[in-house]
Every structure is written in C-alpha cells, then in structure tokens.
Design a protein around this motif. Sequence first.
Motif, PDB file in Angstrom:
ATOM      1  N   PRO A  35     -29.420 -14.037 -33.496  1.00  0.00           N
ATOM      2  CA  PRO A  35     -29.710 -13.819 -32.070  1.00  0.00           C
ATOM      3  C   PRO A  35     -29.586 -12.353 -31.651  1.00  0.00           C
ATOM      4  O   PRO A  35     -30.386 -11.860 -30.846  1.00  0.00           O
ATOM      5  CB  PRO A  35     -28.662 -14.674 -31.352  1.00  0.00           C
ATOM      6  CG  PRO A  35     -28.232 -15.684 -32.345  1.00  0.00           C
ATOM      7  CD  PRO A  35     -28.359 -15.026 -33.693  1.00  0.00           C
ATOM      8  N   GLU A  57     -32.698 -10.509 -32.988  1.00  0.00           N
ATOM      9  CA  GLU A  57     -33.905 -10.876 -32.229  1.00  0.00           C
ATOM     10  C   GLU A  57     -33.888 -10.260 -30.831  1.00  0.00           C
ATOM     11  O   GLU A  57     -34.933  -9.847 -30.325  1.00  0.00           O
ATOM     12  CB  GLU A  57     -34.060 -12.392 -32.171  1.00  0.00           C
ATOM     13  CG  GLU A  57     -34.336 -13.048 -33.514  1.00  0.00           C
ATOM     14  CD  GLU A  57     -35.603 -12.562 -34.209  1.00  0.00           C
ATOM     15  OE1 GLU A  57     -36.623 -12.299 -33.533  1.00  0.00           O
ATOM     16  OE2 GLU A  57     -35.571 -12.424 -35.451  1.00  0.00           O
ATOM     17  N   MET A  58     -32.714 -10.166 -30.202  1.00  0.00           N
ATOM     18  CA  MET A  58     -32.624  -9.528 -28.886  1.00  0.00           C
ATOM     19  C   MET A  58     -32.890  -8.024 -28.995  1.00  0.00           C
ATOM     20  O   MET A  58     -33.493  -7.431 -28.100  1.00  0.00           O
ATOM     21  CB  MET A  58     -31.258  -9.789 -28.249  1.00  0.00           C
ATOM     22  CG  MET A  58     -31.065 -11.222 -27.764  1.00  0.00           C
ATOM     23  SD  MET A  58     -32.218 -11.738 -26.476  1.00  0.00           S
ATOM     24  CE  MET A  58     -31.571 -10.845 -25.067  1.00  0.00           C
ATOM     25  N   LYS A  81     -36.597  -7.674 -29.221  1.00  0.00           N
ATOM     26  CA  LYS A  81     -37.177  -7.914 -27.899  1.00  0.00           C
ATOM     27  C   LYS A  81     -37.059  -6.662 -27.027  1.00  0.00           C
ATOM     28  O   LYS A  81     -38.026  -6.239 -26.390  1.00  0.00           O
ATOM     29  CB  LYS A  81     -36.472  -9.099 -27.231  1.00  0.00           C
ATOM     30  CG  LYS A  81     -36.979  -9.435 -25.855  1.00  0.00           C
ATOM     31  CD  LYS A  81     -36.225 -10.645 -25.284  1.00  0.00           C
ATOM     32  CE  LYS A  81     -36.681 -10.945 -23.866  1.00  0.00           C
ATOM     33  NZ  LYS A  81     -35.944 -12.101 -23.310  1.00  0.00           N
ATOM     34  N   LYS A  82     -35.889  -6.057 -27.008  1.00  0.00           N
ATOM     35  CA  LYS A  82     -35.645  -4.865 -26.202  1.00  0.00           C
ATOM     36  C   LYS A  82     -36.539  -3.705 -26.633  1.00  0.00           C
ATOM     37  O   LYS A  82     -37.039  -2.939 -25.804  1.00  0.00           O
ATOM     38  CB  LYS A  82     -34.168  -4.460 -26.305  1.00  0.00           C
ATOM     39  CG  LYS A  82     -33.811  -3.199 -25.568  1.00  0.00           C
ATOM     40  CD  LYS A  82     -33.891  -3.376 -24.077  1.00  0.00           C
ATOM     41  CE  LYS A  82     -33.447  -2.102 -23.365  1.00  0.00           C
ATOM     42  NZ  LYS A  82     -33.718  -2.159 -21.960  1.00  0.00           N
ATOM     43  N   TYR A 105     -40.678 -10.662 -31.769  1.00  0.00           N
ATOM     44  CA  TYR A 105     -39.392 -11.343 -31.901  1.00  0.00           C
ATOM     45  C   TYR A 105     -39.579 -12.845 -31.769  1.00  0.00           C
ATOM     46  O   TYR A 105     -40.622 -13.322 -31.334  1.00  0.00           O
ATOM     47  CB  TYR A 105     -38.402 -10.833 -30.846  1.00  0.00           C
ATOM     48  CG  TYR A 105     -38.822 -11.132 -29.418  1.00  0.00           C
ATOM     49  CD1 TYR A 105     -38.391 -12.287 -28.764  1.00  0.00           C
ATOM     50  CD2 TYR A 105     -39.670 -10.272 -28.726  1.00  0.00           C
ATOM     51  CE1 TYR A 105     -38.798 -12.572 -27.472  1.00  0.00           C
ATOM     52  CE2 TYR A 105     -40.072 -10.545 -27.432  1.00  0.00           C
ATOM     53  CZ  TYR A 105     -39.633 -11.696 -26.814  1.00  0.00           C
ATOM     54  OH  TYR A 105     -40.031 -11.986 -25.536  1.00  0.00           O
ATOM     55  N   ALA A 157     -38.988 -15.952 -29.847  1.00  0.00           N
ATOM     56  CA  ALA A 157     -38.654 -16.353 -28.475  1.00  0.00           C
ATOM     57  C   ALA A 157     -37.735 -17.576 -28.441  1.00  0.00           C
ATOM     58  O   ALA A 157     -36.949 -17.723 -27.504  1.00  0.00           O
ATOM     59  CB  ALA A 157     -39.928 -16.620 -27.678  1.00  0.00           C
ATOM     60  N   THR A 175     -34.231 -16.106 -28.739  1.00  0.00           N
ATOM     61  CA  THR A 175     -33.799 -15.277 -27.612  1.00  0.00           C
ATOM     62  C   THR A 175     -33.747 -16.031 -26.286  1.00  0.00           C
ATOM     63  O   THR A 175     -33.084 -15.571 -25.353  1.00  0.00           O
ATOM     64  CB  THR A 175     -34.724 -14.053 -27.438  1.00  0.00           C
ATOM     65  OG1 THR A 175     -36.058 -14.509 -27.176  1.00  0.00           O
ATOM     66  CG2 THR A 175     -34.690 -13.161 -28.676  1.00  0.00           C
ATOM     67  N   TYR A 195     -30.601 -16.407 -24.113  1.00  0.00           N
ATOM     68  CA  TYR A 195     -29.952 -15.165 -23.692  1.00  0.00           C
ATOM     69  C   TYR A 195     -30.709 -14.426 -22.589  1.00  0.00           C
ATOM     70  O   TYR A 195     -30.216 -13.424 -22.072  1.00  0.00           O
ATOM     71  CB  TYR A 195     -29.750 -14.247 -24.905  1.00  0.00           C
ATOM     72  CG  TYR A 195     -29.006 -14.947 -26.007  1.00  0.00           C
ATOM     73  CD1 TYR A 195     -27.635 -15.153 -25.923  1.00  0.00           C
ATOM     74  CD2 TYR A 195     -29.681 -15.465 -27.106  1.00  0.00           C
ATOM     75  CE1 TYR A 195     -26.952 -15.823 -26.908  1.00  0.00           C
ATOM     76  CE2 TYR A 195     -29.004 -16.150 -28.104  1.00  0.00           C
ATOM     77  CZ  TYR A 195     -27.645 -16.328 -28.007  1.00  0.00           C
ATOM     78  OH  TYR A 195     -26.982 -17.008 -28.979  1.00  0.00           O
ATOM     79  N   ASP A 198     -32.552 -11.986 -20.429  1.00  0.00           N
ATOM     80  CA  ASP A 198     -32.661 -10.531 -20.550  1.00  0.00           C
ATOM     81  C   ASP A 198     -31.284  -9.887 -20.658  1.00  0.00           C
ATOM     82  O   ASP A 198     -31.072  -8.763 -20.196  1.00  0.00           O
ATOM     83  CB  ASP A 198     -33.421  -9.955 -19.353  1.00  0.00           C
ATOM     84  CG  ASP A 198     -34.899 -10.300 -19.395  1.00  0.00           C
ATOM     85  OD1 ASP A 198     -35.444 -10.371 -20.513  1.00  0.00           O
ATOM     86  OD2 ASP A 198     -35.495 -10.507 -18.330  1.00  0.00           O
TER      87      ASP A 198
END
Length: 189
Positions: A37, A40-41, A44-45, A50, A52, A55, A58, A60
């Motif tokens: 996790p 993957e976050m 994403k950032k 990534y 989904a 993430t 979590y 944002d």
Amino acid sequence: DFTDEEWNTMKSMQIVMLMNSISDESSKILASRYLRPIVEMMKKKAGINYNATVTAPYGDSKMILFSSHDLQVSHILKLLAPENLNLTFVDYASNIFIELHHEQRAYCQSESTASNCYYVSVIYNGQKLHLPGCFGDTCHLGNFLSYFESRAYTYEEMQEVCYSNGATMDVYKQTGYSLRKLFKMLISR
C-alpha cells in the motif's frame, strides 16, 4: 522479570527465531502485504501507474501509519535488505519510516508529477538505510520502485499465492506458535 543474563540470551535468539519461524515465501508475503500500500500510494502521488484497488482505502492520504510487532519489522527489513544494517535484534518500539520527497528544483516545480522529481528515504530507528541500487541514503523513486518490484509480490501475486486452491495465509498462526514456544522455554529456565 528477566535477569540481565536472561535478557541478553533472549536478544541473541530473537532474530534467529523471527527469521526462521516462517518460510522465505511467507516472509515475502508478510513484508509485501505491509509495503505494497505504501508503494502504490507513492506511485499515485508521483503520477505513475498504480493499483487503485490497493490505494482505495487510503484516499488521498499524505501519511499511512501501521502498527506492528518485531516479527513484521524484521521481515520488512529482510525484504528491503539494506546494505548498511546488520540486524541482530529488533528493539522494543522499533520503527520504519518510508518517506516520499519531492525535489525543489525549478523543473520539478513546473512538472510536479514528474517521477524523476521524487526520491525515497527509508529510516529504521533513526538510521537512514542504504538500499541496493540507490546512491547513499536517498533513492530516486524509479530506482526504489525497480528494486522493490524485483523483491516483493504484486497485489495480484499475493492474491494468487494466498487464496488460490483454498489456501489461506497461516503466517500469524505459525509465528505465534513459534514465539510462544520460545518464551515458554526461556521462562521455564
């Protein structure tokens, strides 16, 4: 209460028991489950493709905090395999920070999601760790991701390994039994 001698004996046995209490496969699953996790976050950032599903819980979030035991900490460190750490004991209240930083260069300010503008720091109990393939105690996100993906399971692989053919993850059951056995042995001395 342990005497100093008993406590030192316990410390010397801890890593051996933690690392050998489950298979290498289970160790990889355990560490991947905690780290996936976070990774993957980070992706994403940084605007990188990534997962989904991983993430979604979590949102944002800017920070993910997991509470854990020495078992999980030891296996996360085993997976990361830092070059500047000789793990002999996981201290009480140990912690691992995995931080994503955004560089402050002009280029990075205009292209805020450029993946080469991000770097990762991994810190264990205040010590910055040096991961293979990285330079010093920071790692460009791309290098970190390459290294991590070469060592960890993807979300899909974890699902397949853990839940195919009716299999279930029995990592905690195995480990709990082994640690109970160790403590009983030390207490009965």
